[in-house]
Design a protein around this motif. Structure first.
Motif, PDB file in Angstrom:
ATOM      1  N   ASP A 151       0.837  -1.207   0.000  1.00 35.86           N
ATOM      2  CA  ASP A 151       0.000   0.000   0.000  1.00 35.86           C
ATOM      3  C   ASP A 151       0.866   1.250   0.000  1.00 35.86           C
ATOM      4  O   ASP A 151       0.567   2.229  -0.691  1.00 35.86           O
TER       5      ASP A 151
ATOM      6  N   ARG B 250       2.188   1.797  -3.460  1.00 36.78           N
ATOM      7  CA  ARG B 250       1.141   2.366  -4.329  1.00 36.78           C
ATOM      8  C   ARG B 250       1.012   3.872  -4.105  1.00 36.78           C
ATOM      9  O   ARG B 250       0.932   4.648  -5.054  1.00 36.78           O
ATOM     10  N   CYS B 251       0.989   4.278  -2.850  1.00 37.08           N
ATOM     11  CA  CYS B 251       0.871   5.708  -2.528  1.00 37.08           C
ATOM     12  C   CYS B 251       2.087   6.485  -3.028  1.00 37.08           C
ATOM     13  O   CYS B 251       1.950   7.592  -3.549  1.00 37.08           O
TER      14      CYS B 251
ATOM     15  N   ARG C  48       4.011   5.715  -5.574  1.00 36.50           N
ATOM     16  CA  ARG C  48       3.935   5.791  -7.034  1.00 36.50           C
ATOM     17  C   ARG C  48       2.944   6.862  -7.507  1.00 36.50           C
ATOM     18  O   ARG C  48       3.089   7.398  -8.594  1.00 36.50           O
ATOM     19  N   GLU C  49       1.955   7.166  -6.689  1.00 34.94           N
ATOM     20  CA  GLU C  49       0.964   8.180  -7.051  1.00 34.94           C
ATOM     21  C   GLU C  49       1.462   9.604  -6.821  1.00 34.94           C
ATOM     22  O   GLU C  49       0.874  10.555  -7.340  1.00 34.94           O
TER      23      GLU C  49
ATOM     24  N   LEU D  46       3.712  -3.053  -9.343  1.00 35.31           N
ATOM     25  CA  LEU D  46       4.000  -1.719  -8.814  1.00 35.31           C
ATOM     26  C   LEU D  46       5.300  -1.146  -9.379  1.00 35.31           C
ATOM     27  O   LEU D  46       5.626   0.007  -9.137  1.00 35.31           O
TER      28      LEU D  46
END
Length: 124
Positions: free
Chosen positions: A63, A66-67, A69-70, A97
């Motif tokens: 998680d 993911r954050c 990468r955003e 990812l």
């Protein structure tokens, strides 16, 4: 090398190990314990490499990845994901990812240092 590395690791003993390893490589390890601390740090710093434990006190390292990468500017930052155990599902998520590499704990110091040098080479 004179690079910053963000280490996201809940275990303080491992943080000390990573600080020593990166210091020997001429880098500064910015160590945080959680996803929340990592997101705050990434708002102020732009490390050349991120070392991320799969299991964090406040959730999954997946998680957190993911954050990260955003966030603007971190889509291509190399992430070394670490864990003592990883499932087939986790490996698939790691690949999706775009994490640079998965390193199993206990780490092999030579292998770990080799990966770090490779990922930090562009920033050196």
């Amino acid at each position: 090398m004179s690079s910053d590395v963000l280490v996201i690791e809940g275990n303080v003993l491992f943080q000390h190990l990573y600080r020593a390893l990166f210091s020997a490589l001429g880098c500064r390890a910015l160590c945080v314990r959680s996803k929340a601390e990592a997101m705050q740090t990434l708002g102020r710093k732009t490390p050349e490499l991120i070392v991320l434990e799969l299991r964090l006190p406040d959730g999954s390292g997946l998680d957190a990845a993911r954050c990260i990468r955003e966030l603007a500017g971190f889509r291509l930052t190399p992430i070394m994901l670490l864990s003592t155990a990883v499932s087939a599902e986790d490996r698939l998520a790691i690949d999706q990812l775009g994490c640079a590499v998965f390193v199993a704990k206990p780490i092999d110091i030579e292998q770990f240092s080799g990966f770090a040098k490779r990922f930090l080479g562009a920033a050196a």
